[in-house]
Structure formats: structure tokens, C-alpha cells
Design a protein around this motif. Sequence first.
Motif, PDB file in Angstrom:
ATOM      1  N   LEU A   1       0.835  -1.202   0.000  1.00 12.82           N
ATOM      2  CA  LEU A   1       0.000   0.000   0.000  1.00 12.82           C
ATOM      3  C   LEU A   1       0.868   1.250   0.000  1.00 12.82           C
ATOM      4  N   ARG A   2       0.624   2.109  -0.984  1.00 14.14           N
ATOM      5  CA  ARG A   2       1.362   3.369  -1.106  1.00 14.14           C
ATOM      6  C   ARG A   2       0.583   4.495  -0.431  1.00 14.14           C
ATOM      7  N   GLY A   3       1.235   5.620  -0.258  1.00 14.88           N
ATOM      8  CA  GLY A   3       0.603   6.784   0.348  1.00 14.88           C
ATOM      9  C   GLY A   3      -0.581   7.313  -0.441  1.00 14.88           C
ATOM     10  N   ASP A   4      -0.589   7.087  -1.773  1.00 11.74           N
ATOM     11  CA  ASP A   4      -1.690   7.585  -2.594  1.00 11.74           C
ATOM     12  C   ASP A   4      -2.867   6.610  -2.643  1.00 11.74           C
ATOM     13  N   GLY A   5      -2.774   5.511  -1.892  1.00 12.92           N
ATOM     14  CA  GLY A   5      -3.854   4.534  -1.855  1.00 12.92           C
ATOM     15  C   GLY A   5      -3.725   3.430  -2.878  1.00 12.92           C
ATOM     16  N   GLY A   6      -2.751   3.547  -3.774  1.00  5.98           N
ATOM     17  CA  GLY A   6      -2.506   2.487  -4.747  1.00  5.98           C
ATOM     18  C   GLY A   6      -1.623   1.409  -4.156  1.00  5.98           C
ATOM     19  N   PHE A   7      -1.342   0.408  -4.955  1.00  9.38           N
ATOM     20  CA  PHE A   7      -0.538  -0.730  -4.514  1.00  9.38           C
ATOM     21  C   PHE A   7       0.689  -0.879  -5.398  1.00  9.38           C
ATOM     22  N   ASP A   8       1.839  -1.096  -4.781  1.00  2.41           N
ATOM     23  CA  ASP A   8       3.049  -1.395  -5.533  1.00  2.41           C
ATOM     24  C   ASP A   8       2.993  -2.825  -6.037  1.00  2.41           C
ATOM     25  N   VAL A   9       3.550  -3.040  -7.216  1.00  3.37           N
ATOM     26  CA  VAL A   9       3.774  -4.391  -7.720  1.00  3.37           C
ATOM     27  C   VAL A   9       5.132  -4.811  -7.177  1.00  3.37           C
ATOM     28  N   LEU A  10       5.214  -6.015  -6.626  1.00  2.00           N
ATOM     29  CA  LEU A  10       6.437  -6.456  -5.968  1.00  2.00           C
ATOM     30  C   LEU A  10       7.211  -7.462  -6.807  1.00  2.00           C
ATOM     31  N   ASP A  11       8.528  -7.381  -6.682  1.00  2.00           N
ATOM     32  CA  ASP A  11       9.398  -8.382  -7.257  1.00  2.00           C
ATOM     33  C   ASP A  11       9.319  -9.621  -6.364  1.00  2.00           C
ATOM     34  N   HIS A  12       9.955 -10.708  -6.774  1.00  2.00           N
ATOM     35  CA  HIS A  12       9.889 -11.958  -6.009  1.00  2.00           C
ATOM     36  C   HIS A  12      10.412 -11.813  -4.579  1.00  2.00           C
TER      37      HIS A  12
END
Length: 126
Positions: free
Chosen positions: A38-49
Motif C-alpha cells: 500500500l502506497r501513500g496515494d492509496g494504490g498498490f506497488d507491484v512487488l518483485d519476487h
Amino acid sequence: MSQISDPAGAGRWLQDPVHRAYLMENARRQLRFFDGTLRGDGGFDVLDHDGTPMPRAGQELHYTTRMVHSYVLGRAIGHPGADRMIDAGMAFLLTRHRDAQHGGYLWSVDETGVHDGLKLAYGHVF
């Protein structure tokens, strides 16, 4: 006779308590892995393995909705912090992905607004 060739025995492994415990722990492990997206702007980061956020090139609709869906399931099993993830994801859908002028939901948005304004059935299905 094996369970594969025995229709009457099909699906017994779903009721196996050891298997069910494995599935539950796997679900909890995955939710813990994605808790930090969860990012500060309410979106979600895509994560590496390894859990490192990958460079952003817009947040796609199906990713936002999959995260919300996953945390709704997480809430059902009592995952801590699930409500925060659900609320943020729903707000992001309504304020960033939703096309208030023409209806529908935009495929990809970024910090500046619309990254890819296509409205794909694939994204809307989620």
C-alpha cells in the motif's frame, strides 16, 4: 484404487485437515507478503519476487481489484490490517480508475492521472 480413478473419492483431499492447514498458512503467508504494497496515494506497488517494489508504469485495474478481492478474503480469515487495504483499494478504484465523465474504469492510472485510458472487458471482469 487411487482417488484419481475413483469418482466417489474425488475431492477428499480438500477435507484433509493437514492439507487445509497448509492452504490456510499459504494464504496468510501471501497476505503478509503483500501487506507492504500500500502506497501513500492509496494504490498498490507491484512487488518483485523478493518483495521489492518494482518500477511503476501505471497501476492496472486488474491489479487494484485483485488486491481488494484478496484482502476481502483475508478479512474473512481475520487477517490484521485487511480493512485498511480494502478501504484504500476501493477508494483508489472510485477516485483514480473510475471514469466519472464517461463511466467505466480506466485500465491504468499513475501519479499524473490516466496512464492508459482503455476500458478493457478483462479489467472490468475483476
